[in-house]
Design a protein around this motif. Structure first.
Motif: not given
Length: 509
Positions: A22-33, A181-187
């Motif tokens: 019963g796992v709940e998981f969400e990700v929003v745009e521009g987020e590093i989760h 730095e790459v992940l932050r730029r992608l975000a």
């Protein structure tokens, strides 16, 4: 903000194991989760479901607000979901550009428009700060560049969400910061990342939110700024975890238990795997070997365990020349070995816990007599070690393949440490282990040192080397760049040595 991805009520059951419940998981745009959990908590199953590698038994996936059923990785990529695997999926003899466009449509009909593809890849590289030499062959690239190439591959295929599984496990400190730095730029350009890691300090440094799973269930989802390392570790394992290694000062005795004298090992095609390695380890100390994977560490391990023979130089253990000695002879010398790959080098997975515990001793008294195994003695021995080393198993007859990674590692620790070895050779012993199993492994290795064993610790995790070692030797291209006391080691200096700068040059010599 609307969710880019929402996974609701995800359940996956394997025989005897509820991987997700019963796992709940969400990700929003521009987020590093960040996604955290012990080994076996359900993280990999969850992202495998998202990427189409396995199907859920129950639950729904909403992508950009619409329900989807993802049946394959191809479908996931078409939706805009990409995965950067822990072990890179690249062809070594191909160039970076060839790897990016391989399998991706570019051009009209059956024709490949290489110029158009090259221009698009260069645009993406510039847009997201992914510094990759597109003409270089992958086999000639540093690991950090290979990872950037994997990200570029995913973006070329239209990825809006990146799944990154243990992305920093083989990177130097400078390469880790470059990745962040790459992940932050992608975000900033509305791309999202699912960041799976056991390194809590990295999770706190890079993520916006963190979700913790335990035993297939949600424990918590929270903003990372509200989390602490001890809090996350306790949520992962269900109890307080000692994150700082409590290490008393080393008491080396002066007796050399490991000695390598100008040892070289040749590759099949002539290039040295080891190039004139000279190193000593005293009883009562831990000498750590730091370096990027693939710079001679495996060759060093194989020479010390008798799995390969040097082309030049001498190897001595406990004062005995073992340069041309077999692995079984070395094992009989009171040498403990904790290999880097549990599944292929440390255990026979189809065999039981009991059988794996006697792999080194089944031909000797008291396990056998006159060539006949003494089953009662073996059973008592196995039950004692399972209790002493806290191996979580339904019984000693259970196949070791059915245990979690942490408990498999405990089987190896029990087998290799119960007889108090005078030499302990440890290679990437905590790779892929959660914080609880890592804590246990560190404790046992330090107990060995404090008992008087000489320990050689080979690890691609610089933090592990720094927290356990008394001295640190840095390897690059089969050579030792320098040896420094761990207490005064400088991370920047270590990183430079890991990429090929000798200590003498850093010290102005």
């Amino acid at each position: 903000m609307d969710a880019l991805l929402r996974m609701h009520g995800i359940t996956k059951v394997y025989p005897g194991v509820v991987a997700n419940n019963g796992v709940e998981f969400e990700v929003v745009e521009g987020e590093i989760h960040a996604l955290l959990g012990e080994n076996g908590a359900g993280k990999t199953t969850l992202v495998n479901i998202l990427y189409g590698l396995t199907a859920p038994d129950q639950g729904t996936i909403l992508w950009k607000g619409a329900p989807v059923r993802i049946h394959s990785s191809k479908q996931a990529m078409q939706l805009g979901i990409g995965m950067v695997h822990q072990h890179f999926m690249l062809i070594p003899r191909f160039t970076a550009l060839q790897n990016v466009i391989l399998g991706a449509h570019s051009g009209r009909g059956l024709w490949l428009n290489l110029g158009q593809a090259s221009r698009r890849v260069r645009t993406l590289s510039d847009q997201y700060g992914l510094d990759v030499d597109l003409e270089a062959e992958v086999q000639d690239m540093a690991l950090g560049m290979r990872q950037r190439l994997e990200i570029l591959k995913a973006l070329y295929r239209g990825a809006h969400l990146l799944i990154m599984n243990e992305p920093t496990s083989v990177l130097t400190p400078s390469e880790v910061e470059a990745l962040f730095e790459v992940l932050r730029r992608l975000a900033t350009q509305n791309h999202a990342t699912i960041f799976i890691s056991h390194k809590l300090e990295e999770v706190l440094a890079i993520s916006d939110r963190v979700t913790v799973l335990r035993d297939g269930h949600n424990v918590a989802t929270m903003p990372t700024r509200e989390a602490t390392q001890p809090q996350l570790a306790q949520m992962m394992v269900g109890r307080p975890v000692m994150l700082e290694v409590e290490k008393s000062p080393a008491r080396p005795t002066g007796r050399m238990v490991i000695e390598l004298d100008a040892v070289s090992v040749k590759r099949e095609h002539g290039r040295d795997q080891l190039d004139g390695i000279t190193l000593q380890v005293e009883a009562g100390e831990i000498v750590g070997i730091a370096g990027i994977d693939g710079n001679g560490q495996r060759a060093l391990l194989e020479v010390l365990c008798g799995l390969s023979r040097p082309s030049r130089g001498r190897v001595r253990l406990l004062g005995v020349d073992v340069t041309h000695t077999s692995p079984r002879q070395i094992a009989s010398m009171n040498v403990g070995r904790i290999p880097e790959d549990r599944a292929t080098m440390g255990l026979l997975l189809p065999l039981s816990v009991k059988e794996n515990l006697i792999l080194q001793s089944y031909t000797q008294e008291p396990m056998s007599r006159w060539g006949i195994l003494r089953r009662r003695v073996i059973g008592d021995f196995a039950r004692r070690l399972v209790a002493e080393f806290d191996v979580r198993t339904p019984g000693i007859e259970v196949a070791v393949a059915n245990l979690s990674g942490g408990n498999q590692q405990k089987v190896i620790l029990a087998r290799e440490l119960h007889h108090d070895p005078e030499v302990l050779i440890v290679a990437n012993a905590t790779r892929g282990l959660d914080v609880g199993a890592t804590e246990y492994t560190y404790k046992r290795v330090l107990e060995g040192r404090d008992r008087g064993a000489g320990v050689l610790l080979i690890s691609s995790d610089l933090e592990e080397v720094l927290c356990l070692s008394d001295r640190i030797a840095i390897m690059h291209a089969g050579r030792i760049m320098g040896i420094v006391p761990a207490a005064s080691a400088d991370r920047t200096q270590l990183g430079l040595m890991m990429t090929g700068t000798p200590l003498s040059m850093l010290q102005g010599g």
